[in-house]
Design a protein around this motif. Structure first.
Motif, PDB file in Angstrom:
ATOM      1  N   TYR A  63       0.817  -1.218   0.000  1.00 37.03           N
ATOM      2  CA  TYR A  63       0.000   0.000   0.000  1.00 37.03           C
ATOM      3  C   TYR A  63       0.847   1.262   0.000  1.00 37.03           C
ATOM      4  O   TYR A  63       0.311   2.364   0.068  1.00 37.03           O
ATOM      5  CB  TYR A  63      -0.977   0.002   1.180  1.00 37.03           C
ATOM      6  N   GLU A  64       2.169   1.118  -0.061  1.00 38.11           N
ATOM      7  CA  GLU A  64       3.074   2.252  -0.226  1.00 38.11           C
ATOM      8  C   GLU A  64       4.054   1.907  -1.337  1.00 38.11           C
ATOM      9  O   GLU A  64       4.399   0.733  -1.529  1.00 38.11           O
ATOM     10  CB  GLU A  64       3.844   2.540   1.069  1.00 38.11           C
ATOM     11  N   HIS A  65       4.533   2.911  -2.044  1.00 40.99           N
ATOM     12  CA  HIS A  65       5.463   2.629  -3.144  1.00 40.99           C
ATOM     13  C   HIS A  65       6.745   1.977  -2.638  1.00 40.99           C
ATOM     14  O   HIS A  65       7.351   1.164  -3.352  1.00 40.99           O
ATOM     15  CB  HIS A  65       5.766   3.922  -3.915  1.00 40.99           C
ATOM     16  N   GLN A  66       7.171   2.278  -1.420  1.00 39.93           N
ATOM     17  CA  GLN A  66       8.380   1.645  -0.883  1.00 39.93           C
ATOM     18  C   GLN A  66       8.244   0.129  -0.798  1.00 39.93           C
ATOM     19  O   GLN A  66       9.233  -0.597  -0.900  1.00 39.93           O
ATOM     20  CB  GLN A  66       8.720   2.193   0.503  1.00 39.93           C
ATOM     21  N   HIS A  67       7.020  -0.358  -0.618  1.00 43.21           N
ATOM     22  CA  HIS A  67       6.830  -1.800  -0.515  1.00 43.21           C
ATOM     23  C   HIS A  67       7.295  -2.526  -1.768  1.00 43.21           C
ATOM     24  O   HIS A  67       7.714  -3.682  -1.699  1.00 43.21           O
ATOM     25  CB  HIS A  67       5.363  -2.113  -0.232  1.00 43.21           C
ATOM     26  N   LEU A  68       7.204  -1.879  -2.913  1.00 39.18           N
ATOM     27  CA  LEU A  68       7.660  -2.506  -4.156  1.00 39.18           C
ATOM     28  C   LEU A  68       9.127  -2.878  -4.046  1.00 39.18           C
ATOM     29  O   LEU A  68       9.542  -3.967  -4.477  1.00 39.18           O
ATOM     30  CB  LEU A  68       7.437  -1.560  -5.334  1.00 39.18           C
ATOM     31  N   ASP A  69       9.937  -1.992  -3.489  1.00 38.83           N
ATOM     32  CA  ASP A  69      11.366  -2.270  -3.333  1.00 38.83           C
ATOM     33  C   ASP A  69      11.631  -3.186  -2.148  1.00 38.83           C
ATOM     34  O   ASP A  69      12.323  -4.202  -2.274  1.00 38.83           O
ATOM     35  CB  ASP A  69      12.137  -0.960  -3.124  1.00 38.83           C
ATOM     36  N   GLU A  70      11.064  -2.839  -1.004  1.00 38.07           N
ATOM     37  CA  GLU A  70      11.370  -3.563   0.230  1.00 38.07           C
ATOM     38  C   GLU A  70      10.913  -5.018   0.171  1.00 38.07           C
ATOM     39  O   GLU A  70      11.657  -5.930   0.519  1.00 38.07           O
ATOM     40  CB  GLU A  70      10.712  -2.854   1.411  1.00 38.07           C
ATOM     41  N   TYR A  71       9.677  -5.246  -0.265  1.00 39.19           N
ATOM     42  CA  TYR A  71       9.133  -6.597  -0.246  1.00 39.19           C
ATOM     43  C   TYR A  71       9.697  -7.457  -1.371  1.00 39.19           C
ATOM     44  O   TYR A  71      10.077  -8.618  -1.160  1.00 39.19           O
ATOM     45  CB  TYR A  71       7.610  -6.552  -0.337  1.00 39.19           C
ATOM     46  N   ILE A  72       9.751  -6.912  -2.577  1.00 41.36           N
ATOM     47  CA  ILE A  72      10.177  -7.721  -3.723  1.00 41.36           C
ATOM     48  C   ILE A  72      11.653  -8.088  -3.640  1.00 41.36           C
ATOM     49  O   ILE A  72      12.085  -9.094  -4.203  1.00 41.36           O
ATOM     50  CB  ILE A  72       9.821  -6.997  -5.042  1.00 41.36           C
ATOM     51  N   THR A  73      12.443  -7.319  -2.895  1.00 45.05           N
ATOM     52  CA  THR A  73      13.859  -7.654  -2.727  1.00 45.05           C
ATOM     53  C   THR A  73      14.041  -9.055  -2.151  1.00 45.05           C
ATOM     54  O   THR A  73      15.047  -9.723  -2.425  1.00 45.05           O
ATOM     55  CB  THR A  73      14.547  -6.613  -1.818  1.00 45.05           C
ATOM     56  N   ALA A  74      13.084  -9.544  -1.378  1.00 49.97           N
ATOM     57  CA  ALA A  74      13.201 -10.876  -0.776  1.00 49.97           C
ATOM     58  C   ALA A  74      12.978 -12.003  -1.769  1.00 49.97           C
ATOM     59  O   ALA A  74      13.263 -13.171  -1.471  1.00 49.97           O
ATOM     60  CB  ALA A  74      12.205 -11.009   0.371  1.00 49.97           C
ATOM     61  N   SER A  75      12.488 -11.706  -2.950  1.00 51.32           N
ATOM     62  CA  SER A  75      12.163 -12.750  -3.932  1.00 51.32           C
ATOM     63  C   SER A  75      13.375 -13.590  -4.286  1.00 51.32           C
ATOM     64  O   SER A  75      14.453 -13.064  -4.595  1.00 51.32           O
ATOM     65  CB  SER A  75      11.589 -12.115  -5.199  1.00 51.32           C
ATOM     66  N   GLY A  76      13.187 -14.901  -4.240  1.00 47.16           N
ATOM     67  CA  GLY A  76      14.227 -15.829  -4.675  1.00 47.16           C
ATOM     68  C   GLY A  76      15.401 -15.966  -3.735  1.00 47.16           C
ATOM     69  O   GLY A  76      16.386 -16.628  -4.081  1.00 47.16           O
ATOM     70  N   ARG A  77      15.317 -15.391  -2.546  1.00 46.53           N
ATOM     71  CA  ARG A  77      16.451 -15.406  -1.627  1.00 46.53           C
ATOM     72  C   ARG A  77      16.204 -16.327  -0.441  1.00 46.53           C
ATOM     73  O   ARG A  77      15.077 -16.484   0.025  1.00 46.53           O
ATOM     74  CB  ARG A  77      16.751 -13.982  -1.139  1.00 46.53           C
ATOM     75  N   SER A  78      17.278 -16.910   0.062  1.00 48.59           N
ATOM     76  CA  SER A  78      17.202 -17.796   1.221  1.00 48.59           C
ATOM     77  C   SER A  78      17.543 -17.020   2.493  1.00 48.59           C
ATOM     78  O   SER A  78      18.303 -16.048   2.457  1.00 48.59           O
ATOM     79  CB  SER A  78      18.188 -18.961   1.064  1.00 48.59           C
ATOM     80  N   PRO A  79      17.016 -17.449   3.645  1.00 46.89           N
ATOM     81  CA  PRO A  79      17.330 -16.749   4.891  1.00 46.89           C
ATOM     82  C   PRO A  79      18.788 -16.949   5.285  1.00 46.89           C
ATOM     83  O   PRO A  79      19.343 -18.030   5.146  1.00 46.89           O
ATOM     84  CB  PRO A  79      16.381 -17.394   5.909  1.00 46.89           C
ATOM     85  N   THR A  80      19.397 -15.888   5.761  1.00 48.89           N
ATOM     86  CA  THR A  80      20.780 -15.921   6.234  1.00 48.89           C
ATOM     87  C   THR A  80      20.783 -16.137   7.751  1.00 48.89           C
ATOM     88  O   THR A  80      19.748 -15.993   8.414  1.00 48.89           O
ATOM     89  CB  THR A  80      21.482 -14.599   5.924  1.00 48.89           C
ATOM     90  N   PRO A  81      21.936 -16.443   8.344  1.00 47.25           N
ATOM     91  CA  PRO A  81      21.999 -16.534   9.810  1.00 47.25           C
ATOM     92  C   PRO A  81      21.528 -15.250  10.488  1.00 47.25           C
ATOM     93  O   PRO A  81      20.852 -15.305  11.526  1.00 47.25           O
ATOM     94  CB  PRO A  81      23.486 -16.808  10.072  1.00 47.25           C
TER      95      PRO A  81
END
Length: 327
Positions: A286-304
């Motif tokens: 619901y905010e334009h920042q979410h496009l960057d913040e949320y989508i950055t997690a795509s395809g990535r595995s959790p780190t320690p």
């Protein structure tokens, strides 16, 4: 928990600076946007797609929820930008922003409908249709959604926020869906649940073999049997959409940890998607920042560090989180 996540979390050793959780009602509004966005997040695009069970659709692992989207708050532009970033699964409902969500998404999808997977709910602008609603009422709810979405069909329609097996298996909702499918107005049937009866409802949905997709509240520190239920769904080729993945995320007052790990939202998303039996997750943009913040997690595995963030968060909210309903 699947994928060794619990063991990995327990094995994390390292510096864990404290995040001070602000004193807020757990049922009140909490921040869901990182207060310190990073330059590296800008322009993020979807990196992974996963099969949504027997629907056969390859859904973006991070998908757009629209509970707070409406034309008046730039919702159409946010949804259109999400499509441009590779998001291809939209979750909506008539009672999201009192029909405003469906209207905004319908406008955003113009020219893109054939590449999108659209899920809505058996609802009206006033709320969920309850057990005992007539077949006609169920059908009219979906037909109203079609008009607002400016489409001739929805890909998925959920029995939404389902809290009882009786409502899940209401003969009228199933007759209505069968008619809608025969008419080409709805393709697949789903159920969403995040109530105290989640496990019971999910078990019954799988046993019935009527549901193509389940949207379940799923996050670190969840229901004891939920991992097993999600695995069973995958074996039955039922798509699993995770929701309520942020577990009431509170960024405010937690800034001390931002230099040591990605945003809490990204850590939470990566944990959810580390389970290969999850098809995708839905999060409210619901905010334009979410496009960057949320989508950055795509395809990535959790780190320690991500796992340390989640463990520390659980310590801080122990006894304060409204387990069954917050997201």
């Amino acid at each position: 928990v699947l994928g060794g996540t619990t063991a990995a979390t327990a094995a994390v050793v390292g510096r864990m600076s404290g995040w001070a959780v602000t004193a807020r009602s757990i049922t009140g509004e909490v921040p869901r946007t990182d207060p310190n966005p990073r330059e590296s997040w800008k322009g993020a695009r979807i990196q992974a797609y996963r099969r949504l069970g027997r629907t056969g659709f390859e859904a973006s692992d991070i998908s757009l929820g629209s509970g707070r989207i409406k034309p008046e708050n730039d919702g159409e532009a946010i949804a259109r930008a999400a499509i441009e970033r590779g998001v291809n699964y939209f979750d909506t409902a008539p009672d999201y922003s009192e029909n405003g969500s469906e209207i905004a998404l319908g406008r955003a999808m113009k020219g893109h409908r054939d590449r999108m997977f659209v899920a809505t709910k058996f609802c009206t602008a006033k709320g969920h249709l309850q057990r005992g609603s007539t077949v006609r009422e169920y059908m009219e709810a979906v037909e109203g959604s079609l008009k607002r979405l400016q489409t001739d069909r929805v890909d998925l329609v959920h029995v939404h926020a389902c809290d009882t097996v009786e409502r899940l298996l209401d003969p009228n909702v199933h007759e209505a869906f069968d008619r809608l499918r025969e008419q080409g107005k709805a393709r697949f049937l789903g159920v969403s649940t995040h109530t105290p009866n989640l496990e019971t409802v999910a078990d019954a949905a799988l046993e019935s073999n009527r549901f193509d997709v389940m949207m379940l509240s799923y996050h670190h520190g969840n229901w004891p049997r939920l991992g097993e239920i999600i695995d069973r769904a995958a074996k039955q080729d039922v798509g699993v959409v995770a929701m309520k993945t942020l577990k009431g995320a509170k960024h405010r007052g937690m800034a001390e940890f931002q230099g040591e790990a990605d945003s809490f939202s990204q850590a939470a998303f990566k944990w959810v998607l580390s389970n290969p039996s999850v098809s995708c997750l839905v999060i409210s943009f619901y905010e334009h920042q979410h496009l960057d913040e949320y989508i950055t997690a795509s395809g990535r595995s959790p780190t320690p560090n991500d796992l340390a963030v989640l463990r520390r968060y659980d310590e801080l909210i122990a006894g304060k989180y409204c387990f069954n309903h917050c997201g």
